[in-house]
Design a protein around this motif. Structure first.
Motif, mmCIF file in Angstrom:
data_model
loop_
_atom_site.group_PDB
_atom_site.id
_atom_site.type_symbol
_atom_site.label_atom_id
_atom_site.label_comp_id
_atom_site.label_asym_id
_atom_site.label_seq_id
_atom_site.Cartn_x
_atom_site.Cartn_y
_atom_site.Cartn_z
ATOM 1 N N UNK A 1 0.840 -1.198 0.000
ATOM 2 C CA UNK A 1 0.000 0.000 0.000
ATOM 3 C C UNK A 1 0.879 1.253 0.000
ATOM 4 N N UNK A 2 1.174 1.740 -1.204
ATOM 5 C CA UNK A 2 2.072 2.887 -1.334
ATOM 6 C C UNK A 2 1.462 4.145 -0.736
ATOM 7 N N UNK A 3 0.145 4.328 -0.886
ATOM 8 C CA UNK A 3 -0.515 5.518 -0.333
ATOM 9 C C UNK A 3 -0.440 5.523 1.190
ATOM 10 N N UNK A 4 -0.654 4.367 1.794
ATOM 11 C CA UNK A 4 -0.571 4.269 3.255
ATOM 12 C C UNK A 4 0.851 4.552 3.727
ATOM 13 N N UNK A 5 1.833 4.094 2.971
ATOM 14 C CA UNK A 5 3.231 4.351 3.318
ATOM 15 C C UNK A 5 3.525 5.846 3.273
ATOM 16 N N UNK A 6 2.947 6.526 2.278
ATOM 17 C CA UNK A 6 3.153 7.973 2.155
ATOM 18 C C UNK A 6 2.493 8.725 3.306
ATOM 19 N N UNK A 7 1.270 8.323 3.653
ATOM 20 C CA UNK A 7 0.523 8.972 4.745
ATOM 21 C C UNK A 7 1.232 8.770 6.086
ATOM 22 N N UNK A 8 1.849 7.608 6.256
ATOM 23 C CA UNK A 8 2.531 7.310 7.520
ATOM 24 C C UNK A 8 3.860 8.042 7.672
ATOM 25 N N UNK A 9 4.238 8.803 6.646
ATOM 26 C CA UNK A 9 5.445 9.620 6.747
ATOM 27 C C UNK A 9 6.700 9.002 6.177
ATOM 28 N N UNK A 10 6.576 7.871 5.510
ATOM 29 C CA UNK A 10 7.761 7.234 4.931
ATOM 30 C C UNK A 10 8.224 8.007 3.689
ATOM 31 N N UNK A 11 9.536 8.073 3.455
ATOM 32 C CA UNK A 11 10.055 8.751 2.250
ATOM 33 C C UNK A 11 9.825 7.881 1.009
ATOM 34 N N UNK A 12 8.613 7.891 0.488
ATOM 35 C CA UNK A 12 8.199 6.993 -0.587
ATOM 36 C C UNK A 12 9.061 7.154 -1.836
ATOM 37 N N UNK A 13 9.346 8.408 -2.215
ATOM 38 C CA UNK A 13 10.140 8.656 -3.421
ATOM 39 C C UNK A 13 11.532 8.040 -3.285
ATOM 40 N N UNK A 14 12.132 8.233 -2.129
ATOM 41 C CA UNK A 14 13.472 7.689 -1.885
ATOM 42 C C UNK A 14 13.459 6.166 -1.885
ATOM 43 N N UNK A 15 12.439 5.580 -1.252
ATOM 44 C CA UNK A 15 12.336 4.117 -1.191
ATOM 45 C C UNK A 15 12.098 3.513 -2.574
ATOM 46 N N UNK A 16 11.251 4.179 -3.368
ATOM 47 C CA UNK A 16 11.006 3.719 -4.738
ATOM 48 C C UNK A 16 12.294 3.737 -5.550
ATOM 49 N N UNK A 17 13.040 4.818 -5.410
ATOM 50 C CA UNK A 17 14.307 4.936 -6.129
ATOM 51 C C UNK A 17 15.301 3.882 -5.668
ATOM 52 N N UNK A 18 15.307 3.613 -4.373
ATOM 53 C CA UNK A 18 16.229 2.639 -3.801
ATOM 54 C C UNK A 18 15.958 1.237 -4.362
ATOM 55 N N UNK A 19 14.679 0.848 -4.426
ATOM 56 C CA UNK A 19 14.313 -0.471 -4.966
ATOM 57 C C UNK A 19 14.689 -0.571 -6.442
ATOM 58 N N UNK A 20 14.428 0.500 -7.189
ATOM 59 C CA UNK A 20 14.724 0.478 -8.625
ATOM 60 C C UNK A 20 16.220 0.402 -8.884
ATOM 61 N N UNK A 21 17.011 1.145 -8.114
ATOM 62 C CA UNK A 21 18.469 1.109 -8.277
ATOM 63 C C UNK A 21 19.012 -0.263 -7.898
ATOM 64 N N UNK A 22 18.506 -0.843 -6.817
ATOM 65 C CA UNK A 22 18.940 -2.184 -6.417
ATOM 66 C C UNK A 22 18.595 -3.206 -7.501
ATOM 67 N N UNK A 23 17.423 -3.041 -8.102
ATOM 68 C CA UNK A 23 17.022 -3.925 -9.204
ATOM 69 C C UNK A 23 18.003 -3.811 -10.370
ATOM 70 N N UNK A 24 18.393 -2.582 -10.682
ATOM 71 C CA UNK A 24 19.356 -2.354 -11.764
ATOM 72 C C UNK A 24 20.689 -3.029 -11.459
ATOM 73 N N UNK A 25 21.150 -2.945 -10.235
ATOM 74 C CA UNK A 25 22.417 -3.560 -9.835
ATOM 75 C C UNK A 25 22.345 -5.085 -9.961
ATOM 76 N N UNK A 26 21.246 -5.655 -9.497
ATOM 77 C CA UNK A 26 21.086 -7.115 -9.544
ATOM 78 C C UNK A 26 21.038 -7.609 -10.986
ATOM 79 N N UNK A 27 20.255 -6.946 -11.819
ATOM 80 C CA UNK A 27 20.096 -7.379 -13.204
ATOM 81 C C UNK A 27 21.400 -7.248 -13.979
ATOM 82 N N UNK A 28 22.107 -6.135 -13.787
ATOM 83 C CA UNK A 28 23.343 -5.918 -14.537
ATOM 84 C C UNK A 28 24.413 -6.937 -14.178
ATOM 85 N N UNK A 29 24.390 -7.454 -12.961
ATOM 86 C CA UNK A 29 25.363 -8.487 -12.578
ATOM 87 C C UNK A 29 24.867 -9.891 -12.910
#
Length: 291
Positions: free
Chosen positions: A182-210
């Protein structure tokens, strides 16, 4: 008096089994197989660890997208003399930022960002293939995987990515869990959603490239999704699903490498086919169990 016909056949069979056993041991203890096993086991941890969050967020296709972009980077690496896996990794990370930017621009059409970046990756890969015809054979090994050619530098890169993924997922496990369901609930609860989304995507890029040198860019998405798909059928909690997906992935990697080594088959394809077999058996087993 010589041995009977039956005894001769038994002896010939035993002799063949003994020789086959020696060949298997020789393969398993060889340096190239040890490096392949080490690299495979590390990717077997990171791919489903990231894949479980991608599957739950309906972003399974991001694996194929970043794999195509990584191939473009690898091709450019061969053209310029730069470390190919490093070039692919840089391309994948840059593409991950692009995906997140486009996802913000097309909030109601998030999958559009994946299609746009994939198109760009395929176009660049085709362009670099045309420019570097002499390197196409080398690049092809990244399309289908070349796990037996892993060297010490590759293992260091894969090891660094594995350490980073395990550390980040451990530190932000609860946050990633909430974001996945629930991304909306995560945003309402004060989590840095944009940063977390970017973190998951970057980690995905690292895993795939290796991972593309291990199973190939055409099959890497399977390593992200199939272990997770199998574990979701068996588990009743999110944490159990994560653990099971990693275990299933490791079983397929070890089994696939051994089978490929003994029968001289393509290891990436063998690993993926074993994953599909495990998923099929699980589906059959689930149908046979009472509701």
């Amino acid at each position: 008096m010589g041995p009977s016909l039956g005894e001769g056949r038994v002896w010939e069979g035993s002799k063949k089994d003994f020789i086959r056993g020696l060949i298997i041991l020789d393969i398993i203890y060889s340096d190239f197989f040890q490096r392949a096993l080490a690299g495979g086991l590390m990717i077997g941890i990171t791919a489903p660890l990231i894949g479980v969050f991608l599957v739950l967020r309906r972003l399974s296709m991001i694996g194929d997208t970043l794999a195509h972009v990584t191939i473009a980077g690898v091709a450019l690496g061969f053209l310029t003399g730069f470390y190919p896996l490093g070039a692919g990794l840089i391309f994948a990370v840059v593409a991950s930022f692009g995906i997140e930017k486009l996802r913000k621009a097309y909030k109601s059409l998030a999958e559009l960002s994946i299609a746009i970046i994939m198109s760009g990756g395929v176009a660049l890969a085709s362009l670099f293939f045309t420019l570097g015809k002499g390197y196409n054979a080398d690049v092809m090994s990244y399309l289908f995987g070349s796990i037996y050619t892993l060297d010490n530098t590759d293992l260091l890169v894969v090891g660094a990515v594995t350490l980073a993924v395990v550390l980040v997922v451990t530190l932000f496990f609860k946050e990633f869990f909430l974001l996945s369901f629930e991304e909306d609930a995560a945003s309402v609860s004060g989590l840095p959603v944009k940063l977390l989304n970017m973190l998951i995507t970057v980690l995905t890029a690292l895993v795939i490239s290796t991972a593309i040198k291990i199973v190939g860019s055409l099959l890497v998405s399977a390593l992200l999704t199939i272990p997770v798909a199998t574990s979701l059928l068996l588990s009743r909690s999110f944490k159990t699903s994560v653990i099971l997906s990693v275990a299933i992935s490791e079983i397929a990697v070890i089994g696939g490498l051994v089978v490929a080594g003994v029968w001289n088959l393509a290891p990436g394809a063998t690993i993926v086919l074993l994953l599909i077999a495990l998923l099929t058996l699980t589906l059959i087993g689930k149908k046979g169990l009472p509701a």
